[in-house]
Design a protein around this motif. Structure first.
Motif, PDB file in Angstrom:
ATOM      1  N   ASP A  60       6.698   2.994  -1.499  1.00 45.17           N
ATOM      2  CA  ASP A  60       5.816   3.491  -2.894  1.00 45.17           C
ATOM      3  C   ASP A  60       4.632   3.871  -1.274  1.00 45.17           C
ATOM      4  N   ALA A  61       4.722   2.993  -0.392  1.00 45.65           N
ATOM      5  CA  ALA A  61       3.999   2.709   0.790  1.00 45.65           C
ATOM      6  C   ALA A  61       3.945   4.302   1.519  1.00 45.65           C
ATOM      7  N   LYS A  62       5.741   4.970   1.807  1.00 44.25           N
ATOM      8  CA  LYS A  62       6.126   5.593   2.457  1.00 44.25           C
ATOM      9  C   LYS A  62       5.285   7.490   1.453  1.00 44.25           C
ATOM     10  N   ALA A  63       5.903   6.548   0.346  1.00 42.17           N
ATOM     11  CA  ALA A  63       6.028   8.200  -0.603  1.00 42.17           C
ATOM     12  C   ALA A  63       4.158   8.603  -0.866  1.00 42.17           C
ATOM     13  N   THR A  64       3.538   7.742  -0.408  1.00 44.24           N
ATOM     14  CA  THR A  64       2.212   7.796  -1.386  1.00 44.24           C
ATOM     15  C   THR A  64       1.205   8.089   0.359  1.00 44.24           C
ATOM     16  N   GLY A  65       1.681   7.415   1.127  1.00 45.98           N
ATOM     17  CA  GLY A  65       0.352   7.009   1.879  1.00 45.98           C
ATOM     18  C   GLY A  65      -0.574   5.822   2.009  1.00 45.98           C
ATOM     19  N   ARG A  66      -0.787   5.197   0.523  1.00 50.84           N
ATOM     20  CA  ARG A  66      -1.841   4.742  -0.204  1.00 50.84           C
ATOM     21  C   ARG A  66      -0.692   2.948   0.571  1.00 50.84           C
ATOM     22  N   THR A  67      -1.237   2.013  -0.117  1.00 52.28           N
ATOM     23  CA  THR A  67      -0.686   0.685  -0.272  1.00 52.28           C
ATOM     24  C   THR A  67       0.465   0.159  -0.726  1.00 52.28           C
ATOM     25  N   GLY A  68       1.692  -0.304  -0.188  1.00 51.47           N
ATOM     26  CA  GLY A  68       2.251  -1.121  -1.588  1.00 51.47           C
ATOM     27  C   GLY A  68       2.110  -2.825  -1.556  1.00 51.47           C
ATOM     28  N   ASP A  91       8.865   0.793  10.412  1.00 54.90           N
ATOM     29  CA  ASP A  91       8.531   2.454  10.171  1.00 54.90           C
ATOM     30  C   ASP A  91       6.933   2.434   9.704  1.00 54.90           C
ATOM     31  N   ALA A  92       6.026   0.969  10.182  1.00 53.40           N
ATOM     32  CA  ALA A  92       4.359   1.143  10.172  1.00 53.40           C
ATOM     33  C   ALA A  92       3.816   1.621   8.889  1.00 53.40           C
ATOM     34  N   LEU A  93       4.565   0.772   7.804  1.00 60.16           N
ATOM     35  CA  LEU A  93       4.033   0.983   6.414  1.00 60.16           C
ATOM     36  C   LEU A  93       2.843  -0.198   6.017  1.00 60.16           C
ATOM     37  N   PRO A  94       1.649   0.477   5.466  1.00 68.88           N
ATOM     38  CA  PRO A  94       1.236  -0.721   4.823  1.00 68.88           C
ATOM     39  C   PRO A  94       1.420  -1.319   3.486  1.00 68.88           C
ATOM     40  N   VAL A  95       2.029  -2.753   3.860  1.00 69.19           N
ATOM     41  CA  VAL A  95       2.097  -3.222   2.842  1.00 69.19           C
ATOM     42  C   VAL A  95       1.805  -4.738   2.776  1.00 69.19           C
ATOM     43  N   GLY A 415      18.515   2.270  -0.294  1.00 70.18           N
ATOM     44  CA  GLY A 415      18.452   2.700  -0.854  1.00 70.18           C
ATOM     45  C   GLY A 415      17.883   2.959  -2.774  1.00 70.18           C
ATOM     46  N   VAL A 416      18.531   2.152  -2.875  1.00 77.26           N
ATOM     47  CA  VAL A 416      18.593   2.449  -4.806  1.00 77.26           C
ATOM     48  C   VAL A 416      16.937   1.483  -5.268  1.00 77.26           C
ATOM     49  N   PRO A 417      16.411   0.490  -4.028  1.00 78.51           N
ATOM     50  CA  PRO A 417      14.725   0.048  -4.661  1.00 78.51           C
ATOM     51  C   PRO A 417      13.758   1.803  -4.678  1.00 78.51           C
ATOM     52  N   ALA A 418      14.028   2.089  -3.169  1.00 84.56           N
ATOM     53  CA  ALA A 418      13.062   3.441  -2.626  1.00 84.56           C
ATOM     54  C   ALA A 418      13.483   4.318  -3.520  1.00 84.56           C
ATOM     55  N   ALA A 419      14.493   4.212  -4.703  1.00 86.98           N
ATOM     56  CA  ALA A 419      14.779   5.227  -5.606  1.00 86.98           C
ATOM     57  C   ALA A 419      14.220   5.117  -7.101  1.00 86.98           C
ATOM     58  N   VAL A 420      13.756   4.079  -7.196  1.00 92.31           N
ATOM     59  CA  VAL A 420      13.145   3.553  -8.489  1.00 92.31           C
ATOM     60  C   VAL A 420      11.957   3.762  -8.279  1.00 92.31           C
TER      61      VAL A 420
END
Length: 550
Positions: A60-68, A91-95, A415-420
């Motif tokens: 969700d963070a990677k898709a939106t740029g927002r904090t997961g 991946d340098a993702l804010p979570v 892959g599966v959780p990312a798709a959900v």
């Protein structure tokens, strides 16, 4: 009215723009769930495993740029979530992971399900904070979001003792902290412009911090106006239109040899939004000692981490690209145009798909060919880790609006959780996941989450009955001596139907396109079981060729 620490926590989350979180419910943070139930405004996605929940937060963070945001419960839950925090760090993702914990008086006693969060997560998370007083909780949350998003984005862990959450408090919800934008000075942009103008063979390496819509637009403008071939880093080929004349291929895991060769031919490397880790630098060989480097990254600690840049700018990548796009560029010379075409050549050659035949199943490239033909211009593709992904990285052409969600950490199960997560965030867009049979049985249980949430997605399973990536390495190092990689799989289409999803199968190349067309028309989760050849182990080789005498 009585207000608890949990109430203020939820209010603070809402103030920070959190509209959903992913979790496996735990008794250590029941007060938080109760507060969300009372206040509303935050969608709670109940998952089947903490790894799936945390992967969803990262995606969700990677898709939106927002904090997961993910919630998990103390020892086992936090341990399960750790794989996704590692993926977020890579991946340098804010979570932000909120970890329910023991009561404060029992912390440090090695009580039931206790872990030392600071020691356990210290190597992965940017920050781990244990909150001991309810009055400090709102600011701890604000600090967590700030740290997750500043410098190099990454994961942060906030530990919530279970006896803290029901306590009454007079504390107010904390507002988001301002994040100063690190803007480039005109003199800095001019210095880069001068070097680009004087270079004979410049190359732009674009990293994951160029994923925003604004950064993508400026990246395209810079490439066109300055006459630069563009090579995205691993799992980021979607940030630049692959059909564009300036696209020169992805610097990822074992790219075609010509792509690496072209990267090494550049005399100047402009790296924007990348820490320049191992894969994009092809084992830290790019830039070579003969190449000049200009690196643009918001975290000054990452400038020159492996290679000393001639110019290093600790500024926002999107702001830098926008400024460079506005700067006057000289007309592209015939030599520069020839360099762009030369740099793109190996990608064009490798991207062409020629179907192969095998007795043990279909060439997985038939699925990619169908995707190229049928997926909409705004489709979202998620990818698990595995040899099947070589077909996507080599043959799928991403358009400007499409999104790829993959884990550069190489974590199976993403892959599966990312798709959900993508399907829930963008219900109007087509979402397709590419997964191996190994990864499918690691986190495929989140198909139950997709069914519960009525998510519209397609899971394409490359079913070759083997841990094929490991088998590839076995055949390279010990030809003809496979061991411990063979799998026994269920009928994935039947399994999908048991979950309440639609199950389809591809048993011949000719079925790929009509089956994908049927899946795209279905309003709900779909699983496509592709009888994939193991002999054709990657997009460009086979087991027989790996075993052939050299």
């Amino acid at each position: 009215m009585r207000r608890t620490a949990a109430d203020v926590l939820v209010e603070t989350l809402r103030q920070h723009g959190v509209d959903r979180l992913f979790c496996v419910p735990g008794e250590s943070y029941l007060e938080v769930l109760n507060a969300i139930r009372d206040q509303g405004g935050i969608r709670v996605v109940t998952c089947r495993h903490e790894a799936g929940a945390a992967f969803m937060a990262a995606a969700d963070a990677k898709a939106t740029g927002r904090t997961g945001v993910c919630f998990a419960s103390r020892g086992p839950g936090g341990s399960n979530a750790m794989i996704a925090l590692h993926a977020a760090e890579q991946d340098a993702l804010p979570v932000v992971l909120f970890l329910g914990h023991l009561p404060r008086a029992r912390m440090g006693t090695r009580g039931f399900q206790e872990i030392d969060a600071k020691r356990t997560f210290g190597d992965i998370a940017k920050w781990v904070e244990e909150v001991q007083q309810p009055e400090r909780l709102p600011q701890a949350v604000a600090r967590a979001f700030h740290k997750a998003n500043t410098g190099t984005p990454g994961p942060v862990v906030v530990v919530l003792p279970t006896d803290l959450l029901p306590l009454e408090t007079a504390a107010e919800a904390a507002q988001p902290r301002s994040r100063p934008r690190q803007l480039p000075a005109e003199s800095e942009v001019a210095a880069v412009a001068d070097r680009l103008a004087s270079a004979q063979r410049p190359l732009l390496i674009a990293g994951g911090l160029c994923r925003s819509e604004a950064a993508r637009a400026s990246l395209l403008a810079v490439a066109e106006r300055w006459g630069l071939p563009v090579m995205p880093t691993f799992e980021n080929p979607d940030i630049f239109p692959n059909g564009h004349a300036n696209y020169a291929g992805e610097l990822g895991l074992r790219p075609p040899a010509g792509i690496k060769a072209r990267a090494l031919e550049a005399d100047l490397v402009l790296a924007v939004g990348s820490r320049l880790p191992e894969l994009p630098t092809q084992g830290f060989t790019i830039p070579s000692p003969r190449q000049s480097l200009i690196q643009v990254h918001p975290d000054p600690d990452q400038l020159g981490h492996q290679s000393a840049p001639e110019i290093g700018l600790a500024v926002e990548p999107a702001a830098f690209l926008a400024a460079l796009a506005r700067h006057n560029a000289p007309p592209a010379s015939p030599e520069r145009k020839a360099w762009i075409a030369h740099a793109r050549g190996p990608y064009v050659e490798a991207q062409r798909y020629t179907a192969r035949e095998a007795a043990d199943g279909v060439d997985f490239g038939c699925v990619i060919a169908a995707m190229n033909k049928l997926l909409p211009e705004d489709a979202i593709v998620t990818s698990d880790a595995g040899s099947f992904a070589s077909w996507m990285h080599r043959h799928y052409q991403f358009h400007g609006r499409q999104i790829l969600l993959g884990a550069s950490s190489g974590a199976m199960g993403f892959g599966v959780p990312a798709a959900v997560a993508a399907a829930l965030r963008f219900p109007e867009r087509a979402v397709l996941a590419l997964i191996g049979d190994g990864g499918m049985l690691m986190t495929g249980y989140e198909l139950a989450t997709a069914v519960k949430e009525r998510a519209r997605l397609i899971l394409v399973v490359a079913n070759n009955r083997d841990y094929a990536t490991i088998r590839f390495h076995q055949e390279v190092r010990y030809p003809g001596r496979p061991y411990a990689t063979e799998l026994t799989n269920p009928d994935f289409a039947a399994l999908a139907r048991a979950f309440g999803a639609k199950g389809l199968s591809v048993d011949s190349p000719s079925e790929a396109e009509p089956v994908l067309r049927e899946a795209l028309a279905h309003d709900g989760p779909v699983v496509i079981d592709v009888a994939t050849s193991l002999e054709l182990i990657t997009a460009n080789t086979s087991i027989s060729s790996l075993r052939a005498p050299r």
